[in-house]
Write an enzyme that holds these catalytic residues in place. Structure first.
Site, PDB file in Angstrom:
ATOM      1  N   ASN A   2       1.136  -9.934  -3.923  1.00  0.00           N
ATOM      2  CA  ASN A   2       0.362  -8.961  -4.696  1.00  0.00           C
ATOM      3  C   ASN A   2      -0.826  -9.586  -5.436  1.00  0.00           C
ATOM      4  OD1 ASN A   2       3.290  -6.920  -5.450  1.00  0.00           O
ATOM      5  ND2 ASN A   2       1.718  -6.583  -3.918  1.00  0.00           N
ATOM      6  N   TRP A   9       0.647   7.540  -5.604  1.00  0.00           N
ATOM      7  CA  TRP A   9       1.015   8.596  -6.553  1.00  0.00           C
ATOM      8  C   TRP A   9      -0.188   8.926  -7.449  1.00  0.00           C
ATOM      9  CZ3 TRP A   9       1.075   9.257 -11.787  1.00  0.00           C
ATOM     10  CH2 TRP A   9       1.866  10.299 -12.301  1.00  0.00           C
ATOM     11  N   SER A  36       5.084  -8.917  -6.055  1.00  0.00           N
ATOM     12  CA  SER A  36       5.373  -9.885  -4.999  1.00  0.00           C
ATOM     13  C   SER A  36       4.384 -11.049  -5.037  1.00  0.00           C
ATOM     14  CB  SER A  36       5.321  -9.207  -3.625  1.00  0.00           C
ATOM     15  OG  SER A  36       3.996  -9.099  -3.171  1.00  0.00           O
ATOM     16  N   GLY A  53       0.385   3.383  -6.399  1.00  0.00           N
ATOM     17  CA  GLY A  53      -1.052   3.601  -6.190  1.00  0.00           C
ATOM     18  C   GLY A  53      -1.301   4.958  -5.544  1.00  0.00           C
ATOM     19  N   ASP A 110       7.923   1.144  -4.418  1.00  0.00           N
ATOM     20  CA  ASP A 110       6.601   1.232  -3.796  1.00  0.00           C
ATOM     21  C   ASP A 110       6.030   2.644  -3.889  1.00  0.00           C
ATOM     22  OD1 ASP A 110       4.399   0.188  -2.499  1.00  0.00           O
ATOM     23  OD2 ASP A 110       5.223   0.504  -0.491  1.00  0.00           O
TER      24      ASP A 110
HETATM   25  C1  IPE Z   1       6.119  -4.451  -2.051  1.00  0.00           C
HETATM   26  O1  IPE Z   1       5.139  -3.471  -2.041  1.00  0.00           O
HETATM   27  C2  IPE Z   1       6.101  -5.213  -3.336  1.00  0.00           C
HETATM   28  C3  IPE Z   1       6.555  -4.484  -4.523  1.00  0.00           C
HETATM   29  C4  IPE Z   1       7.007  -3.257  -4.550  1.00  0.00           C
HETATM   30  C5  IPE Z   1       6.504  -5.231  -5.744  1.00  0.00           C
HETATM   31  P1  IPE Z   1       3.701  -3.724  -1.401  1.00  0.00           P
HETATM   32  O2  IPE Z   1       2.936  -2.474  -1.613  1.00  0.00           O
HETATM   33  O3  IPE Z   1       3.108  -4.967  -1.940  1.00  0.00           O
HETATM   34  O4  IPE Z   1       4.063  -3.939   0.127  1.00  0.00           O
HETATM   35  P2  IPE Z   1       3.151  -3.840   1.427  1.00  0.00           P
HETATM   36  O5  IPE Z   1       1.880  -4.600   1.138  1.00  0.00           O
HETATM   37  O6  IPE Z   1       2.866  -2.380   1.659  1.00  0.00           O
HETATM   38  O7  IPE Z   1       3.972  -4.420   2.521  1.00  0.00           O
HETATM   39  C1  IPE Z   2       4.194  -0.606  -5.935  1.00  0.00           C
HETATM   40  O1  IPE Z   2       3.214   0.342  -5.750  1.00  0.00           O
HETATM   41  C2  IPE Z   2       3.915  -1.520  -7.106  1.00  0.00           C
HETATM   42  C3  IPE Z   2       3.518  -2.872  -6.709  1.00  0.00           C
HETATM   43  C4  IPE Z   2       3.458  -3.312  -5.494  1.00  0.00           C
HETATM   44  C5  IPE Z   2       3.206  -3.782  -7.771  1.00  0.00           C
HETATM   45  P1  IPE Z   2       1.851   0.028  -5.005  1.00  0.00           P
HETATM   46  O2  IPE Z   2       0.855  -0.459  -6.011  1.00  0.00           O
HETATM   47  O3  IPE Z   2       2.054  -0.867  -3.850  1.00  0.00           O
HETATM   48  O4  IPE Z   2       1.440   1.469  -4.532  1.00  0.00           O
HETATM   49  P2  IPE Z   2       0.910   1.902  -3.094  1.00  0.00           P
HETATM   50  O5  IPE Z   2       1.893   1.380  -2.091  1.00  0.00           O
HETATM   51  O6  IPE Z   2      -0.434   1.279  -2.941  1.00  0.00           O
HETATM   52  O7  IPE Z   2       0.879   3.384  -3.157  1.00  0.00           O
HETATM   53 MG    MG Z   3       2.565  -0.550  -1.901  1.00  0.00          MG
END
Ligand code: IPE
Ligand code: IPE
Ligand code: MG
Length: 261
Positions: free
Chosen positions: A81, A38, A78, A36, A33
Site C-alpha cells: 500500500n 465506497w 499492506s 476507496g 477492502d
Molecule cells: C488489500 O487491499 C490490503 C488491505 C485491505 C489492507 P488492496 O486494495 O491493497 O488489494 P489489491 O491491491 O486490490 O490487491
Molecule cells: C481498503 O480499501 C483499505 C486499504 C487497502 C488500506 P481500499 O483503499 O483498497 O479501497 P478500494 O479497494 O480502492 O475501494
Molecule cells: Mg482495495
C-alpha cells in the site's frame, strides 16, 4: 458452547456433526477492502472511506466479542500500500495511529489484547511508540486477541523468517535438518495465534493480496461484494453461516467428518 480446541495440527474426528455445523470459527481474519470505492460512489474523497472503514473495524471487533470469537485479525495496511499517493498513505497511517489511541480504553475495558504485526519501523517513532504502549497496556487481557496487520506482507514475513533461521544456523544455534513446518511457523509474526478458520474479504475481489499466505493454508475463504464501510451484522452473520455450511476436510476423505474448530 463447548470451547473450541482446533489448533491446526490436532485434528479430532467429529463425533457430533450437528454440533459441528453450529460451531463458530475460533479465529477470523478479515481483508477490509473497498473503502476507496465506497467513498467514490458517494462523490467523496477516498480518505472518507478510510474514516468509515475504522468504524466498520470497530463493528467487526464488537461482533466477534459478542459472539465469543477469541481471535480477530484485521488487514489494515499492506506492505504494497506504500505504492499509493503519499497523501493517502500519510492520512491512513495517521488515522490508524489516532484510532488506536482513541479506541484503547474501550478495548482494554472489554478485555481485548491488542497485537500488531508488520514492519512498524517505517512509520516513524511516534506511531511505533503509540502501538508499543497499546500492546503493553493490554498484554494481560484474555477475552479476545485483536491483531492488526500494519505494513504487513506475507512474502516479506516468510523471507524474514528464512533469513533469521539461516542466521541461527550460521551461528550454530540451529541445524538445517531441524527446520521443519513447526519451526518455520514459530518464526513468523503470528506465532502464538491459531491459524484462521475463516477469512472474510469484502470489496468483491477474489484474491489474498499477500495476506497470511502460510497461515491460510486450510482456512475457509468467504468473499463478499459489500464494501468494507458497509460491513455490518448481516454480512458477518452471512459469513458465519457460509462457514458453518462448509465441510473442512484437511486432506481427509469426505466420509471422515473432521472437527470444524
Ligand atoms: C488489500 O487491499 C490490503 C488491505 C485491505 C489492507 P488492496 O486494495 O491493497 O488489494 P489489491 O491491491 O486490490 O490487491
Ligand atoms: C481498503 O480499501 C483499505 C486499504 C487497502 C488500506 P481500499 O483503499 O483498497 O479501497 P478500494 O479497494 O480502492 O475501494
Ligand atoms: Mg482495495
Amino acid at each position: 458452547m463447548k470451547t473450541p480446541s482446533y489448533s491446526g495440527s490436532d485434528l479430532e474426528p467429529d463425533v457430533d456433526p450437528a454440533s459441528a455445523a453450529r460451531r463458530l470459527p475460533r479465529h477470523i481474519a478479515i481483508i477490509m477492502d473497498g473503502n476507496g470505492r465506497w467513498a467514490k460512489a458517494r462523490g467523496q474523497a477516498r480518505v472518507q472511506g478510510h474514516r468509515r472503514g475504522v468504524e466498520a473495524a470497530r463493528t467487526a471487533t464488537s461482533l466477534c466479542g459478542d459472539a465469543g470469537i477469541p481471535y480477530l485479525t484485521l488487514f489494515a495496511f499492506s506492505s504494497e500500500n506504500w505504492k499509493r499517493p503519499d497523501e493517502e498513505v500519510r492520512f491512513l497511517t495517521q488515522l490508524l495511529a489516532l484510532s488506536l489511541e482513541k479506541e484503547l480504553d474501550r478495548l482494554h475495558a472489554n478485555g481485548v489484547k491488542l497485537n500488531v504485526i508488520g514492519e512498524l519501523g517505517s512509520f516513524g517513532g511516534k506511531i511505533e511508540r503509540t502501538i508499543q504502549k497499546a500492546q503493553e497496556k493490554t498484554a494481560g487481557n484474555g477475552a479476545m486477541t485483536l491483531t492488526i496487520a500494519l505494513n504487513y506482507g506475507s512474502r516479506r514475513e516468510l523471507a524474514t523468517a528464512a533469513r533469521n533461521l539461516a542466521q541461527s544456523c550460521i551461528e550454530g544455534r540451529l541445524r538445517p535438518e531441524e527446520i521443519d513446518e513447526s519451526r518455520l511457523d514459530r518464526s513468523l509474526s503470528t506465532y502464538g495465534l491459531p491459524d484462521p478458520d475463516l477469512l472474510i474479504r469484502t470489496g468483491g475481489e477474489v484474491r489474498l493480496s499477500n495476506f497470511l499466505l502460510w497461515q491460510l493454508a486450510y482456512t475457509e475463504l468467504v468473499f463478499s461484494d459489500a464494501l468494507w464501510p458497509d460491513f455490518d451484522k448481516a454480512i458477518f452473520d452471512q459469513a458465519i453461516s457460509t462457514y458453518q455450511g462448509r465441510q473442512r476436510r484437511f486432506g481427509h476423505t469426505g466420509e471422515q467428518i473432521v472437527s470444524q474448530t
